[in-house]
Design a protein around this motif. Structure first.
Motif, mmCIF file in Angstrom:
data_model
loop_
_atom_site.group_PDB
_atom_site.id
_atom_site.type_symbol
_atom_site.label_atom_id
_atom_site.label_comp_id
_atom_site.label_asym_id
_atom_site.label_seq_id
_atom_site.Cartn_x
_atom_site.Cartn_y
_atom_site.Cartn_z
ATOM 1 N N UNK A 279 67.125 29.370 -73.937
ATOM 2 C CA UNK A 279 67.581 28.444 -74.784
ATOM 3 C C UNK A 279 69.077 28.365 -73.961
ATOM 4 N N UNK A 280 69.992 28.822 -73.716
ATOM 5 C CA UNK A 280 71.288 28.887 -73.321
ATOM 6 C C UNK A 280 71.814 28.453 -72.087
ATOM 7 N N UNK A 281 70.716 28.390 -71.096
ATOM 8 C CA UNK A 281 71.058 28.400 -69.740
ATOM 9 C C UNK A 281 71.834 26.907 -70.089
ATOM 10 N N UNK A 282 71.194 26.007 -70.215
ATOM 11 C CA UNK A 282 71.928 24.677 -69.480
ATOM 12 C C UNK A 282 73.412 24.433 -70.545
ATOM 13 N N UNK A 283 73.967 24.964 -71.336
ATOM 14 C CA UNK A 283 74.734 24.763 -72.014
ATOM 15 C C UNK A 283 76.511 24.809 -71.359
ATOM 16 N N UNK A 284 77.196 23.767 -71.339
ATOM 17 C CA UNK A 284 78.110 23.646 -70.891
ATOM 18 C C UNK A 284 79.426 23.985 -71.145
ATOM 19 N N UNK A 285 80.331 24.963 -70.365
ATOM 20 C CA UNK A 285 81.401 25.913 -71.322
ATOM 21 C C UNK A 285 81.706 25.059 -72.634
ATOM 22 N N UNK A 286 82.391 23.897 -72.514
ATOM 23 C CA UNK A 286 82.748 23.070 -73.616
ATOM 24 C C UNK A 286 81.285 23.696 -74.554
ATOM 25 N N UNK A 287 80.316 22.745 -74.543
ATOM 26 C CA UNK A 287 79.000 23.322 -75.506
ATOM 27 C C UNK A 287 79.014 24.311 -76.397
ATOM 28 N N UNK A 288 79.816 25.753 -75.435
ATOM 29 C CA UNK A 288 79.960 26.935 -76.509
ATOM 30 C C UNK A 288 80.864 26.811 -76.584
ATOM 31 N N UNK A 289 81.624 26.844 -76.940
ATOM 32 C CA UNK A 289 83.518 27.084 -77.449
ATOM 33 C C UNK A 289 82.440 25.794 -78.305
ATOM 34 N N UNK A 290 82.232 25.021 -78.659
ATOM 35 C CA UNK A 290 82.049 24.180 -79.579
ATOM 36 C C UNK A 290 81.185 24.766 -80.780
ATOM 37 N N UNK A 291 80.134 25.280 -79.934
ATOM 38 C CA UNK A 291 78.826 26.272 -81.084
ATOM 39 C C UNK A 291 79.435 27.479 -82.057
ATOM 40 N N UNK A 292 80.514 27.827 -81.112
ATOM 41 C CA UNK A 292 81.353 28.867 -81.890
ATOM 42 C C UNK A 292 81.895 28.556 -82.915
ATOM 43 N N UNK A 293 82.955 27.594 -82.155
ATOM 44 C CA UNK A 293 83.519 26.677 -83.370
ATOM 45 C C UNK A 293 83.254 26.339 -84.730
ATOM 46 N N UNK A 294 81.682 25.511 -84.442
ATOM 47 C CA UNK A 294 80.818 25.911 -85.464
ATOM 48 C C UNK A 294 80.315 26.662 -86.397
ATOM 49 N N UNK A 295 79.996 27.603 -86.053
ATOM 50 C CA UNK A 295 78.835 28.640 -86.281
ATOM 51 C C UNK A 295 80.636 29.470 -87.066
ATOM 52 N N UNK A 296 81.291 29.814 -86.514
ATOM 53 C CA UNK A 296 82.551 31.029 -87.967
ATOM 54 C C UNK A 296 82.694 29.452 -88.751
ATOM 55 N N UNK A 297 82.350 29.319 -88.897
ATOM 56 C CA UNK A 297 83.361 27.992 -90.292
ATOM 57 C C UNK A 297 82.167 27.894 -91.061
ATOM 58 N N UNK A 298 81.221 28.573 -90.900
ATOM 59 C CA UNK A 298 79.984 28.596 -91.775
ATOM 60 C C UNK A 298 80.169 29.943 -92.592
ATOM 61 N N UNK A 299 79.983 29.859 -93.983
ATOM 62 C CA UNK A 299 80.057 31.195 -94.770
ATOM 63 C C UNK A 299 79.099 31.526 -95.048
ATOM 64 N N UNK A 300 78.732 33.092 -94.810
ATOM 65 C CA UNK A 300 77.885 34.064 -94.576
ATOM 66 C C UNK A 300 77.605 34.187 -96.050
ATOM 67 N N UNK A 301 75.529 34.562 -95.855
ATOM 68 C CA UNK A 301 75.001 34.235 -96.342
ATOM 69 C C UNK A 301 74.415 36.160 -96.951
ATOM 70 N N UNK A 302 74.595 36.610 -98.067
ATOM 71 C CA UNK A 302 74.422 38.147 -98.084
ATOM 72 C C UNK A 302 72.942 38.022 -97.460
ATOM 73 N N UNK A 303 72.366 39.523 -96.699
ATOM 74 C CA UNK A 303 71.331 39.613 -95.715
ATOM 75 C C UNK A 303 70.588 40.751 -96.665
ATOM 76 N N UNK A 304 69.475 40.557 -96.897
ATOM 77 C CA UNK A 304 68.128 41.589 -97.602
ATOM 78 C C UNK A 304 69.189 42.931 -98.566
ATOM 79 N N UNK A 305 68.730 43.298 -99.615
ATOM 80 C CA UNK A 305 69.058 44.172 -100.328
ATOM 81 C C UNK A 305 69.081 45.532 -99.601
ATOM 82 N N UNK A 306 69.514 46.550 -98.878
ATOM 83 C CA UNK A 306 69.503 47.471 -98.614
ATOM 84 C C UNK A 306 69.232 48.678 -99.982
#
Ligand code: HEC
Ligand code: HEC
Ligand code: HEC
Ligand code: HEC
Length: 386
Positions: A279-306
């Motif tokens: 899936x990530x084979x064709x991502x450029x260095x810039x793509x990778x930084x952009x994806x990281x910047x996008x996902x880190x800015x999203x709020x985390x939902x709670x995982x399934x309860x323990x």
């Protein structure tokens, strides 16, 4: 005749109990005619050697029979005879019993006073508390806090937050470091000595913690990352909160530098996986930084309860519904008495239902979600009741 409300409630309860219990709509059939003296003679000659003179067993793994319902005793003996219940000790015994023998000996044991509990060898020690895996995990994770943060929120860029990842994903990741299928020198050393149980507890601990706030990336363009993230949404969720967090880790609010380095590790082959490298084979260095910047800015939902473990009393409330107050079996004849029964026999019976070795649809359903520690506690609880 109209049914009194209590009889109606009982009939409904019985009919809800599954196929193994014939619903007794017209009230229980009369007890069959029994010769208690013949039963007593048979008990003294054949059964006492294991079940004790007065139906109070001194033998580990052999249940007390005194004061047990005759109907339940007959049903148990017929089940051994038909091979529906397996026991090496009982198999040879029931072979020689006629239907009338079974009626007689069951009536004899049912008439004896049940075990009073005072002589219970297990009585001295208390009912064990069911340990909470989350609390145990917190203790076991003390050494991890230096890098991953005391609350699973790492303060070191490049080190992943562990809070609010799913318990299954966390356990899988720790096992992967341990068996070398995921290579990382520091992590391999950290988890080398953890056993399976402790790994489960640590995973439960981190999964139970919330991950608050979002991350910040010092490079990358989140808006462009969002466009690229369409390829990831099917597994990781559009906002990095996956639909199946057991298998696909959450990426939302994860440390940006860690996200980027994980993607690069899949790309250069240093982190192995069946799906991610392709899936990530064709991502450029810039793509990778952009994806990281996008996902880190999203709020985390709670995982399934323990899953929270239940103590003996909490379990017993569910069981008393059929087995009577404190297991004293006053509800109906086909529900065996548990009060004062030998602890290790109760434990063994519950394990047999749990593993499907002793067949009974109601009991198998009842103990389906129970853990070993909970079985031990609930068995200890009933063995101590009078
Ligand atoms: C060699 C020892 C031995 C002898 C003799 C023996 N039993 Fe048992 N009995 C056991 C053991 C062990 C179990 C528990 C088996 C299991 O886990 O299902 C048991 C279980 C039972 C149960 C099931 C009780 C319950 O709570 O579900 C009944 C009823 C029973 N025996 C009746 C008898 C009768 C009646 C006799 C005499 C005719 C007899 N036994 C003779 C060892 C013996
Ligand atoms: C010295 C710092 C350090 C310590 C102490 C440490 N870790 Fe880590 N941990 C890391 C780093 C760095 C990574 C990223 C490794 C990689 O890229 O695979 C990591 C990754 C992980 C991951 C994978 C997370 C993911 O999203 O896939 C888990 C799970 C984990 N650590 C658990 C633990 C546990 C449990 C302990 C304590 C027994 C621990 N770590 C102690 C530095 C540390
Ligand atoms: C077909 C499903 C699938 C798709 C599509 C997918 N992933 Fe993954 N991803 C996974 C699985 C499964 C893992 C866990 C693999 C492992 O254990 O190493 C994972 C792991 C990761 C990790 C490591 C997380 C961690 O905590 O260590 C990152 C980062 C990641 N994926 C990013 C992406 C990005 C970016 C995309 C889109 C370009 C993407 N993934 C698309 C299934 C997928
Ligand atoms: C819906 C009714 C019902 C509920 C609720 C129920 N049981 Fe039972 N239980 C039964 C019946 C019926 C049997 C007899 C099954 C058989 O013949 O194997 C039984 C048998 C048992 C036995 C075997 C006794 C012996 O002497 O061999 C144990 C132990 C037991 N139950 C414990 C429990 C515990 C612990 C719970 C709660 C977690 C529970 N039961 C909840 C109906 C119930």
């Amino acid at each position: 005749m109209r049914m009194k409300p209590i009889h109606l409630a009982l009939a409904l309860l019985l009919s809800a109990c599954g196929g193994d219990n014939a619903p007794e709509e017209k009230g229980p059939p009369p007890e069959p005619a029994a010769n208690v003296q013949t039963g007593q003679k048979l008990a003294a000659e054949v059964c006492a050697a294991c079940h004790g003179e007065q139906g109070i067993s001194q033998q580990e793994g052999t249940p007390h029979l005194a004061g047990q319902h005759a109907a339940y005793l007959r049903s148990a003996l017929h089940k051994y005879k038909a091979g529906q219940r397996q026991s090496e000790a009982m198999a040879g015994i029931v072979e020689k019993l006629s239907d009338q023998d079974i009626i007689d000996v069951a009536a004899y044991y049912a008439g004896l006073p049940p075990f009073d509990g005072d002589r219970n060898p297990a009585k001295a020690d208390g009912v064990p508390a069911v340990a909470n895996p989350i609390e145990q995990g917190q203790q076991a994770a003390a050494a991890c806090g230096g890098c991953h943060g005391a609350d699973g929120h790492s303060a070191m860029a490049g080190t992943p937050h562990l809070a609010a990842l799913s318990q299954d994903y966390l356990a899988k990741a720790i096992h992967a470091y341990k068996d070398g299928s995921r290579q990382h020198q520091i992590m391999a050393g950290m988890v080398a000595s953890l056993d399976d149980k402790t790994i489960g507890q640590i995973a439960a601990y981190y999964a139970s913690l919330p991950l608050k706030g979002t991350g910040k990336a010092d490079k990358g363009d989140a808006a462009q990352g969002k466009v690229k993230s369409e390829a990831c949404a099917g597994c990781h969720g559009a906002d990095g909160n996956p639909g199946d967090p057991k298998n696909n880790p959450a990426l939302s609010a994860q440390d940006a530098q860690y996200l980027a380095s994980a993607i690069r590790a899949y790309k250069d082959g240093s982190r192995k996986n069946e799906v991610m490298p392709g899936i990530v084979a064709n991502l450029s260095d810039a793509d990778i930084d952009n994806l990281a910047a996008y996902f880190t800015g999203q709020e985390r939902a709670a995982p399934p309860p323990v899953a929270r473990p239940m103590g003996a009393k909490e379990w017993a409330e569910r069981c008393d519904r059929c087995h009577g107050p404190n297991g004293t079996s006053q509800v109906a004849r086909q529900f065996p008495r548990l009060a004062g029964q030998r602890m290790e026999y109760l434990q063994q019976a519950l394990h047999q239902y749990h593993e499907g070795k002793r067949k009974h649809s109601t009991m198998e359903r009842m103990v389906f979600p129970i853990t070993d520690a909970e079985i031990e506690a609930v068995a200890a609880w009933y063995s101590r009741q009078k």
